[in-house]
Design a protein around this motif. Structure first.
Motif, short mmCIF file in Angstrom:
data_model
loop_
_atom_site.label_atom_id
_atom_site.label_comp_id
_atom_site.label_asym_id
_atom_site.label_seq_id
_atom_site.Cartn_x
_atom_site.Cartn_y
_atom_site.Cartn_z
N LEU A 190 33.09 36.82 34.27
CA LEU A 190 32.23 36.05 33.35
C LEU A 190 32.83 34.65 33.26
O LEU A 190 34.05 34.52 33.07
N HIS A 191 32.00 33.62 33.40
CA HIS A 191 32.54 32.25 33.41
C HIS A 191 31.50 31.31 32.82
O HIS A 191 30.30 31.59 32.89
N ILE A 192 31.96 30.22 32.25
CA ILE A 192 31.02 29.16 31.87
C ILE A 192 30.46 28.53 33.14
O ILE A 192 31.15 28.49 34.17
N GLU A 193 29.23 28.06 33.07
CA GLU A 193 28.57 27.53 34.27
C GLU A 193 29.31 26.32 34.86
O GLU A 193 29.38 26.14 36.06
N GLN A 194 29.83 25.47 33.98
CA GLN A 194 30.46 24.21 34.42
C GLN A 194 29.47 23.27 35.08
O GLN A 194 29.85 22.41 35.88
N GLY A 195 28.22 23.46 34.79
CA GLY A 195 27.16 22.60 35.32
C GLY A 195 26.04 22.57 34.28
O GLY A 195 26.08 23.31 33.29
N SER A 251 39.65 36.71 35.67
CA SER A 251 39.47 35.26 35.76
C SER A 251 40.87 34.65 35.58
O SER A 251 41.84 35.26 36.05
N HIS A 252 41.00 33.52 34.96
CA HIS A 252 42.31 32.86 34.90
C HIS A 252 42.55 32.26 33.53
O HIS A 252 41.59 31.97 32.80
N ILE A 253 43.83 32.04 33.18
CA ILE A 253 44.14 31.37 31.91
C ILE A 253 44.88 30.05 32.13
O ILE A 253 45.26 29.40 31.17
N TYR A 296 37.34 27.28 27.41
CA TYR A 296 36.62 28.45 27.91
C TYR A 296 36.68 28.65 29.42
O TYR A 296 36.42 29.75 29.90
N ASP A 297 36.97 27.61 30.17
CA ASP A 297 37.05 27.71 31.63
C ASP A 297 38.15 28.70 31.99
O ASP A 297 39.33 28.40 31.78
N GLY A 298 37.78 29.85 32.49
CA GLY A 298 38.77 30.89 32.85
C GLY A 298 39.07 31.80 31.67
O GLY A 298 38.94 33.01 31.77
N ALA A 299 39.45 31.20 30.54
CA ALA A 299 39.85 31.98 29.37
C ALA A 299 38.74 32.94 28.94
O ALA A 299 39.01 34.09 28.57
N ASN A 352 47.26 30.37 38.80
CA ASN A 352 46.92 29.08 39.43
C ASN A 352 45.54 29.06 40.07
O ASN A 352 45.40 28.76 41.24
N GLU A 353 44.53 29.36 39.27
CA GLU A 353 43.17 29.24 39.81
C GLU A 353 42.80 27.78 40.00
O GLU A 353 42.05 27.41 40.91
N GLU A 354 43.31 26.92 39.12
CA GLU A 354 42.86 25.53 39.12
C GLU A 354 43.43 24.70 40.27
O GLU A 354 42.80 23.77 40.72
N GLY A 355 44.65 25.02 40.68
CA GLY A 355 45.26 24.21 41.74
C GLY A 355 45.58 22.80 41.29
O GLY A 355 45.77 21.91 42.12
N GLY A 369 34.26 26.72 42.79
CA GLY A 369 34.98 27.88 43.31
C GLY A 369 35.48 28.75 42.17
O GLY A 369 35.76 28.25 41.08
N HIS A 370 35.60 30.05 42.41
CA HIS A 370 36.07 30.98 41.37
C HIS A 370 36.87 32.10 42.02
O HIS A 370 36.67 32.41 43.20
N ASP A 371 37.74 32.75 41.20
CA ASP A 371 38.52 33.87 41.71
C ASP A 371 37.64 34.94 42.35
O ASP A 371 38.03 35.57 43.33
#
Ligand SMILES: [Zn+2]
Length: 410
Positions: free
Chosen positions: A187-192, A80-82, A91-94, A125-128, A355-357
């Motif tokens: 593994l990622h938080i849903e963000q929704g 994922s991304h940091i 938690y997003d990415g981390a 740079n996952e977030e852009g 979107g995700h990696d």
């Protein structure tokens, strides 16, 4: 001894990483290739080395640590991304990267030897948020984006990506496209809001919905708001308004999972008593089914043309972004479900709205994602939160599915 997630250790790493770039009111800012991003990367590399992983850095700054398996083939990769947005959460990415480290720690504790190697990765740079496009590191890693084009990208602050990458010391030598994992997990938080609303603890993510962004530029004629009869107007603003209503109608008529958003409208001259001469409006359409997404695009474009003609205006449409939907690997999605049920965690199949990696890997290797609930559905917000037991539950499913894919050494 069966490998076990140590929840406290996972939470501590998340807290420690969250202190890097911490914002005064909570949340975190680690924009890609900033000094805080560097500090986060340094911490990550330190942890990887502590866990005995062999660290690699590629030419776009992706970092991965490899734990050897009994066989020397392609690794199962957890990634994922940091990096974060300017007002990001902890938690997003981390979560995906820290849970990957925890899986390694659990394997180490149990002195487990797996058949396949395991890699834990953090993609640049996952977030852009500072440098567009998003999912840049994973995109270059998997050959969907061109390395030299990305190194030349200018950031919102005028900085050049390649120069910033070198400045923070993360321009590695490994060329992209050299590693195709045996499987990829994120593994990622849903963000929704869906998992929390429905009281479901684990999302077995079936894919990422397709995205289509269109910008319409409409030109008419500015004129006096009081003296111009309605039938003689060429009102660019009215055309834009009809497009906005049509976008909502498309989402309503198609039904879920179709969504449509008008996020930006500007009028010129933008005065209270002047018929707008020009209007620019953007429409964001998303669907998990590419055929449906194409139908939505076609209906929107045709309607926009008609609305402009009705009003005697000129209109141009330009695609700002388009990603086809991505389907994850059915067998791994089923493993996520099975693992959740075995641990008596409620589970639901669901698409990802963001979107995700992982989507960069899906065309090239078996890929899947695990979601855990986001409190209030909030993300890209300093108030982003996931309960500790949900973070740990997600890591446990990640461990179970990883063990399944890694296989035991003979
Ligand atoms: Zn993310």
């Amino acid at each position: 001894m069966k490998p076990q997630i140590n929840g406290e250790r996972l939470l501590k790493r998340l807290r420690d990483l969250g202190e890097i770039g911490a914002l005064p009111g909570g949340g975190v800012c680690r924009l890609a290739l900033s000094d805080d991003d560097r500090a986060g990367r340094d911490q990550l590399v330190h942890w990887m080395e502590e866990l005995g992983l062999t660290v690699s850095i590629d030419a776009i700054g992706n970092i991965w640590g490899l734990r050897e398996g009994a066989e020397c083939g392609a690794p199962v990769m957890i990634g994922s991304h940091i990096d974060t947005v300017a007002t990001g959460g902890l938690y997003d990415g981390a979560l995906g990267v820290m849970a990957g480290l925890e899986v390694v720690a659990a394997l180490n504790d149990a002195r487990a030897r797996t058949a396949r190697p395991l890699a834990v990765a953090a993609f640049t740079n996952e977030e852009g948020a500072r440098f567009a496009p998003d999912m840049m590191g994973s995109g270059v890693h998997q050959g969907a984006l061109d390395l030299s084009e990305m190194l030349a990208v200018q950031g919102i602050d005028g900085a050049t990506f390649g120069e910033e990458l070198a400045r923070i010391g993360y321009a590695g030598e490994i060329q992209p496209k050299t590693l195709t994992p045996a499987a990829f997990l994120e593994l990622h938080i849903e963000q929704g809001p869906v998992l929390e609303r429905d009281g479901v603890r684990i999302g077995a993510v079936t894919g990422v919905q397709g995205i289509s962004w269109t910008e319409f530029k409409i030109s008419g004629q500015s004129n006096h708001a009081g003296t111009t009869p309605m039938d003689l107007r060429r009102d660019a603003g009215f055309v834009a308004a009809r497009i906005a209503v049509e976008a909502r109608a498309i989402a309503t008529d198609f039904g879920p999972p179709q969504v449509a958003t008008v996020g930006s409208v500007t009028f010129e001259p933008g005065l209270v008593n002047v018929v707008p001469e020009r209007a620019v409006i953007t429409v964001d359409l998303r669907n998990t089914d590419d055929e449906r997404l194409k139908e939505a695009e076609a209906r929107l474009n045709a309607a926009a043309q008609t609305f402009a003609e009705d009003e005697g205006c000129k209109i141009t449409a330009r695609s700002l972004a388009r990603f086809a939907p991505v389907a994850f690997d059915e067998a791994i999605v089923a493993k996520v479900e099975t693992a959740a049920m075995a641990r008596q965690l409620s589970v639901r199949r669901m698409p990802s709205g963001a979107g995700h990696d992982a989507q960069m890997f899906a065309p090239n290797c078996p890929t899947a994602m695990i979601f855990v609930p986001s409190a209030g559905g909030l993300s890209h917000n300093i108030a982003e939160h996931t309960e500790p037991e949900e973070l740990i539950a997600g890591a446990e499913i990640l461990l179970d599915v990883s063990l399944d894919l890694l296989g035991e050494a003979q």
